[in-house]
Design a protein around this motif. Structure first.
Motif, PDB file in Angstrom:
ATOM      1  N   LYS A   1       1.058  -0.910   0.269  1.00 21.93           N
ATOM      2  CA  LYS A   1      -0.092  -0.106  -0.341  1.00 21.93           C
ATOM      3  C   LYS A   1       1.040   1.023   0.078  1.00 21.93           C
ATOM      4  N   GLU A   2       0.520   1.988  -0.479  1.00 28.03           N
ATOM      5  CA  GLU A   2       0.931   3.218  -1.530  1.00 28.03           C
ATOM      6  C   GLU A   2       1.396   4.502   0.460  1.00 28.03           C
ATOM      7  N   ALA A   3       2.819   4.434   1.026  1.00 31.49           N
ATOM      8  CA  ALA A   3       2.465   5.911   1.798  1.00 31.49           C
ATOM      9  C   ALA A   3       2.305   6.992   1.803  1.00 31.49           C
ATOM     10  N   TRP A   4       3.315   7.474   0.214  1.00 32.11           N
ATOM     11  CA  TRP A   4       3.360   8.267  -0.340  1.00 32.11           C
ATOM     12  C   TRP A   4       4.076   8.756  -1.568  1.00 32.11           C
ATOM     13  N   HIS A   5       4.300   9.252  -2.836  1.00 34.22           N
ATOM     14  CA  HIS A   5       5.320   9.180  -3.935  1.00 34.22           C
ATOM     15  C   HIS A   5       5.636  10.822  -4.620  1.00 34.22           C
ATOM     16  N   LEU A   6       6.570  10.345  -5.244  1.00 34.05           N
ATOM     17  CA  LEU A   6       7.131  11.609  -5.501  1.00 34.05           C
ATOM     18  C   LEU A   6       7.393  11.714  -7.224  1.00 34.05           C
ATOM     19  N   SER A   7       6.850  12.785  -8.235  1.00 36.72           N
ATOM     20  CA  SER A   7       6.838  12.869  -9.643  1.00 36.72           C
ATOM     21  C   SER A   7       6.878  13.630  -9.924  1.00 36.72           C
ATOM     22  N   GLY A   8       6.724  13.458 -11.586  1.00 37.83           N
ATOM     23  CA  GLY A   8       6.888  14.486 -11.997  1.00 37.83           C
ATOM     24  C   GLY A   8       6.181  15.897 -12.363  1.00 37.83           C
ATOM     25  N   GLY A   9       6.114  16.921 -12.031  1.00 37.45           N
ATOM     26  CA  GLY A   9       4.810  17.460 -12.377  1.00 37.45           C
ATOM     27  C   GLY A   9       3.915  17.595 -13.663  1.00 37.45           C
ATOM     28  N   PRO A  10       2.639  18.394 -13.506  1.00 39.40           N
ATOM     29  CA  PRO A  10       2.550  18.193 -15.072  1.00 39.40           C
ATOM     30  C   PRO A  10       2.476  18.313 -15.927  1.00 39.40           C
ATOM     31  N   GLU A  11       3.545  19.871 -16.140  1.00 40.47           N
ATOM     32  CA  GLU A  11       4.151  20.635 -17.309  1.00 40.47           C
ATOM     33  C   GLU A  11       5.674  19.823 -17.174  1.00 40.47           C
ATOM     34  N   GLN A  12       6.133  18.979 -16.601  1.00 35.69           N
ATOM     35  CA  GLN A  12       7.501  18.088 -17.003  1.00 35.69           C
ATOM     36  C   GLN A  12       6.817  16.524 -16.347  1.00 35.69           C
ATOM     37  N   PRO A  13       6.175  15.939 -17.320  1.00 31.92           N
ATOM     38  CA  PRO A  13       5.728  15.086 -16.971  1.00 31.92           C
ATOM     39  C   PRO A  13       7.235  13.490 -17.071  1.00 31.92           C
ATOM     40  N   ASP A  14       8.315  13.502 -17.636  1.00 30.61           N
ATOM     41  CA  ASP A  14       9.146  13.075 -18.175  1.00 30.61           C
ATOM     42  C   ASP A  14      10.385  13.092 -17.333  1.00 30.61           C
ATOM     43  N   VAL A  15      10.333  13.344 -15.865  1.00 26.88           N
ATOM     44  CA  VAL A  15      11.204  13.158 -15.505  1.00 26.88           C
ATOM     45  C   VAL A  15      11.824  12.662 -14.839  1.00 26.88           C
ATOM     46  N   ARG A  16      12.969  11.723 -14.528  1.00 26.90           N
ATOM     47  CA  ARG A  16      13.321  10.561 -14.001  1.00 26.90           C
ATOM     48  C   ARG A  16      14.422  10.227 -12.978  1.00 26.90           C
ATOM     49  N   PHE A  17      13.960  10.081 -12.356  1.00 25.55           N
ATOM     50  CA  PHE A  17      14.487   9.864 -10.394  1.00 25.55           C
ATOM     51  C   PHE A  17      15.899   8.591 -10.714  1.00 25.55           C
ATOM     52  N   GLY A  18      17.380   8.574 -10.055  1.00 21.53           N
ATOM     53  CA  GLY A  18      17.889   7.756  -9.616  1.00 21.53           C
ATOM     54  C   GLY A  18      17.654   6.946  -8.576  1.00 21.53           C
ATOM     55  N   PHE A  19      18.478   6.003  -7.972  1.00 24.61           N
ATOM     56  CA  PHE A  19      18.101   4.984  -7.678  1.00 24.61           C
ATOM     57  C   PHE A  19      18.496   6.178  -5.516  1.00 24.61           C
ATOM     58  N   PRO A  20      17.374   5.908  -5.227  1.00 18.99           N
ATOM     59  CA  PRO A  20      17.291   6.398  -3.649  1.00 18.99           C
ATOM     60  C   PRO A  20      17.639   5.987  -2.179  1.00 18.99           C
ATOM     61  N   THR A  21      18.205   6.186  -1.802  1.00 17.43           N
ATOM     62  CA  THR A  21      19.664   6.310  -0.689  1.00 17.43           C
ATOM     63  C   THR A  21      19.134   7.036   0.528  1.00 17.43           C
TER      64      THR A  21
END
Length: 764
Positions: A628-648
């Protein structure tokens, strides 16, 4: 189709150039235009009200489209009325073809979700069963729907209905270069094989069904073809089977009948037909039905009748963070806009289209209006309500000591007291002052470049080394205080020509794990494995193997592991799934992770604050037991193509550091809110932001410092509290492929060729 809506929108009157009659039907008004034509409300001489689609000229002139139209109309005419808006009349041979279908009173699924803000589990189950039943009937008739999405589902008092049958799908309007954001969102419901040009199939409908159910649970459209899906928003009873619908490989998806069988075997009591909707939504649907029952609804006058094409949805709390001035990029000139959505929707209004309107901050970066928004150009004042954005700059570090060793290390690991240099010739121990101590390990030579084949836990070094003989690998435990061996066991798992390639050693609780890949060198899809050993004795506890465990995360505590693996050979749309360590490696929940690439090497996922954290186009934090999702971080509506690296994660698990191109985002593990953003010099990315194999740890933490390398080979020490750089370090003589480094206690230890260097975390 036609839906009554509380919004007060009117049925559009016919224009001067539009027909007043189509076949036997008098047109009462226009609903709007779709990809293949224009939708109208029609009434026959006997008073039958239908939805009529008039096919536009360009597809009608295409012989292939015309033949598909004949086939689909013929099949759709014979469908049962159960959960299907059946085709009742058509003219497929005339100069202007048209198709008339049953008109279902109610709301579109998009409107229903916008009204309710989230649908309860009982409603979602009826929705899944109803849509799967409708698709089963459609597929058994020999056709595919090809266009299932929230606007083609009607929420009625008696259940959900699939509409829009009988007209072949046209992809071009949704996939053209000039597509609007709304149309791109609709294109996200199309199966990957359809996006590549293939015709709609039953398997493609199942992908669309999965995407539609995720929308119903989350209130969010996918941002485009192949975009991510928040499967964690679904209740556990639906999560696994819906995730299966979203696999990139069409043959891996369940059929509609299999989905129905799966739900039927769960033993969940059926929901009464007259109580499948929550009360507020049931009242909205009842109001729509009353509008349909009114004669005034069909006079062409002022009525509240609209098609299901509105862009409404759940209104959510959104935090917009401008990273590096607003360009969309990772791996180039940096930038991103990240949006945080909490688990609980709020009533904060958004602009039409589901995103907040933008303005320009004094610094020229995008800034979203409305609640809970921040500007990318803010001061670092503690009183600011917005996270500070730090431009990284620092003096060159002064090493505490440097020593020359006899053999070039292939890996380096450390505790707060001991540094271990592993090479093909020797295994060397250094104390915290750089002096040699202890004897070589009995494990044998270490030819792998994986730092993660050795780890410290409670002062004990656990290491997997290559013996250089037929016996292969040995797993050993060495006392970090004395250098004496505690135990050594066989760490090899060779069967015939199957090669055992370990990639990760980790400790969780009282268990040591070895994870890796088994392959013959001929198979295109290798099989991963997990091997569990007792920490005290080295006794093998259990092992599991499968193509679904190519990349495994071992949290420092708890019963659940996280495995990432490709869902197709060499695919970039992978999945993660829970592995139950207390149940001999049994599989648990799973979900797809679009664009992620999970393969052999150091885990590309994280565990912090009791949550699994992973992703690529968005970072998800989920409960390990349930997904079950607790939260998420994602690209904003104007920039949907963001790619995140490895979380540490930080050592205390309270913070997760997420690289995004030139930026490092410090995130609160508890709720996903952002503490600060650190930004590298222009045209320089964090190495951990790139989709490498995870062989080395390019981002590590001490108790109060974050260490990270960039693509130019510079090591940065960043204050964990403020995001400001303390020092940088680079070595002109380092190998072209970079240098090896690790964190031990309050120091970072760097191996460059034959030189080993120690730098304190706090002193430049």
């Amino acid at each position: 189709m036609l839906h009554a809506n509380r919004g007060g929108d009117e049925l559009e009157r016919l224009g001067a150039d539009e027909p007043e009659q189509i076949g036997p039907y008098t047109l009462l008004g226009r609903l709007g235009s779709g990809g293949a034509g224009t939708d109208y409300v029609g009434r026959s001489a006997s008073g039958l009200i239908v939805s009529v689609k008039l096919i536009r000229p360009d597809p009608a002139e295409d012989s292939g489209f015309r033949q598909r139209l004949r086939d689909e109309v013929a099949a759709a005419r014979g469908l049962p009325d159960t959960f299907v808006a059946r085709v009742v009349d058509a003219d497929v041979e005339g100069p202007v073809p048209w198709v008339a279908s049953t008109l279902i009173p109610g709301l579109s699924l998009r409107q229903a979700v916008g009204t309710q803000q989230h649908l309860p589990e009982s409603t979602l189950r009826v929705l899944a069963e109803g849509l799967a039943g409708a698709l089963a009937a459609v597929h058994e008739a020999g056709v595919a729907h090809g266009s299932l999405q929230p606007d083609n589902v009607v929420v009625a008092e008696s259940g959900p209905y699939v509409v829009g049958l009988g007209v072949p799908r046209l992809l071009e309007p949704l996939l053209s270069e000039g597509a609007t954001r709304a149309s791109v969102g609709l294109a996200g419901y199309i199966a990957p094989e359809q996006v590549s040009g293939q015709a709609g199939t039953a398997a493609g409908d199942m992908f669309s069904l999965g995407a539609t159910l995720v929308f119903a649970a989350s209130g969010r459209d996918p941002l485009g073809p192949g975009s991510g899906f928040n499967v964690a928003a679904l209740p556990p009873s639906l999560r696994e089977v819906v995730a299966g619908c979203l696999y990139d490989e069409s043959q891996a998806r369940p059929t509609a009948r299999q989905l129905l069988d799966y739900l039927g075997r769960q033993g969940v009591p059926p929901v009464p037909a007259n109580a499948w909707l929550p009360l507020p939504l049931a009242q909205e649907v009842a109001a729509a039905n009353r509008q349909w029952a009114s004669p005034a609804a069909f006079t062409g006058g002022s009525t509240a009748l609209v098609p299901g094409t509105g862009r409404g949805g759940i209104s959510r709390r959104t935090l917009i963070i401008g990273l590096a001035g607003g360009a969309v990029a990772v791996g180039g000139v940096a930038a991103a806009v990240a949006g945080l959505s909490g688990g609980s929707p709020t009533s904060a209004p958004t602009a039409k289209g589901g995103s907040a309107p933008t303005s320009t901050s004094p610094g020229g970066s995008p800034k979203a209006s409305g609640p809970a928004t921040v500007s990318p150009s803010v001061s670092s004042s503690p009183s600011s309500s917005e996270p500070p954005r730090i431009e990284l700059a620092a003096p060159e570090a002064v090493p505490a000591w440097s020593v020359v060793v006899e053999a070039k290390p292939t890996a380096v690991v450390a505790s707060d007291k001991v540094i271990v240099l592993l090479s093909e010739k020797a295994t060397t121990f250094l104390d915290s002052a750089g002096k040699s101590t202890y004897s070589p390990l009995p494990v044998g030579q270490f030819s792998s470049s994986y730092n993660s084949l050795a780890t410290f836990a409670d002062g004990v070094l656990y290491i997997l080394g290559d013996t250089g003989s037929k016996s292969g690998y040995q797993l050993g435990a060495v006392d970090g205080g004395t250098g004496k061996s505690k135990w050594v066991v066989n760490g090899n798992d060779t069967e015939g020509d199957i090669r055992n390639d370990p990639s990760y050693v980790a400790v969780s609780g009282s268990v040591v794990y070895v994870c890796g890949i088994k392959s013959s060198g001929m198979d295109s899809l290798a099989s991963g494995y997990i091997w569990a050993f007792d920490m005290s004795t080295g006794r093998n506890l259990w092992r599991t193997t499968g193509t679904d465990i190519a990349n495994v995360l071992i949290p420092p505590s708890g019963r659940y592991l996280l495995a990432g693996a490709p869902t197709e050979v060499d695919g970039r749309n992978n999945q993660v799934q829970m592995i139950d360590a207390q149940n001999q490696g049994a599989r648990g929940w799973k979900m797809p992770v679009p664009h992620a690439l999970y393969q052999q090497g150091r885990p590309m996922t994280a565990f912090a604050g009791g949550l699994f954290i992973f992703g690529d186009e968005q970072i998800l934090a989920v409960d390990p037991a349930t997904g079950k999702e607790a939260w998420h971080l994602s690209g904003g509506p104007e920039q949907p193509d963001v790619r995140f690296g490895f979380p540490t994660p930080s050592l205390d698990g309270k913070t997760v550091y997420i690289p995004v191109g030139e930026d490092l985002v410090a995130t609160n593990t508890a709720d996903g809110s952002v503490k600060w953003i650190a930004h590298l010099p222009p045209l320089t990315n964090f190495k951990a932001s790139l989709a490498f194999s995870g062989v080395s740890a390019d981002l590590q933490c001490s108790s109060d410092t974050v260490f990270a390398t960039d693509v130019k080979g510079t090591l940065w020490a960043i204050d964990a509290a403020t995001g400001r750089a303390r020092w940088t370090y680079s070595d002109p003589g380092q190998p072209a492929v970079g240098f090896l480094w690790t964190v031990g206690g309050d120091h970072v230890y760097i191996s460059s060729n034959l030189t080993v260097t120690a730098i304190p975390a706090h002193k430049p």
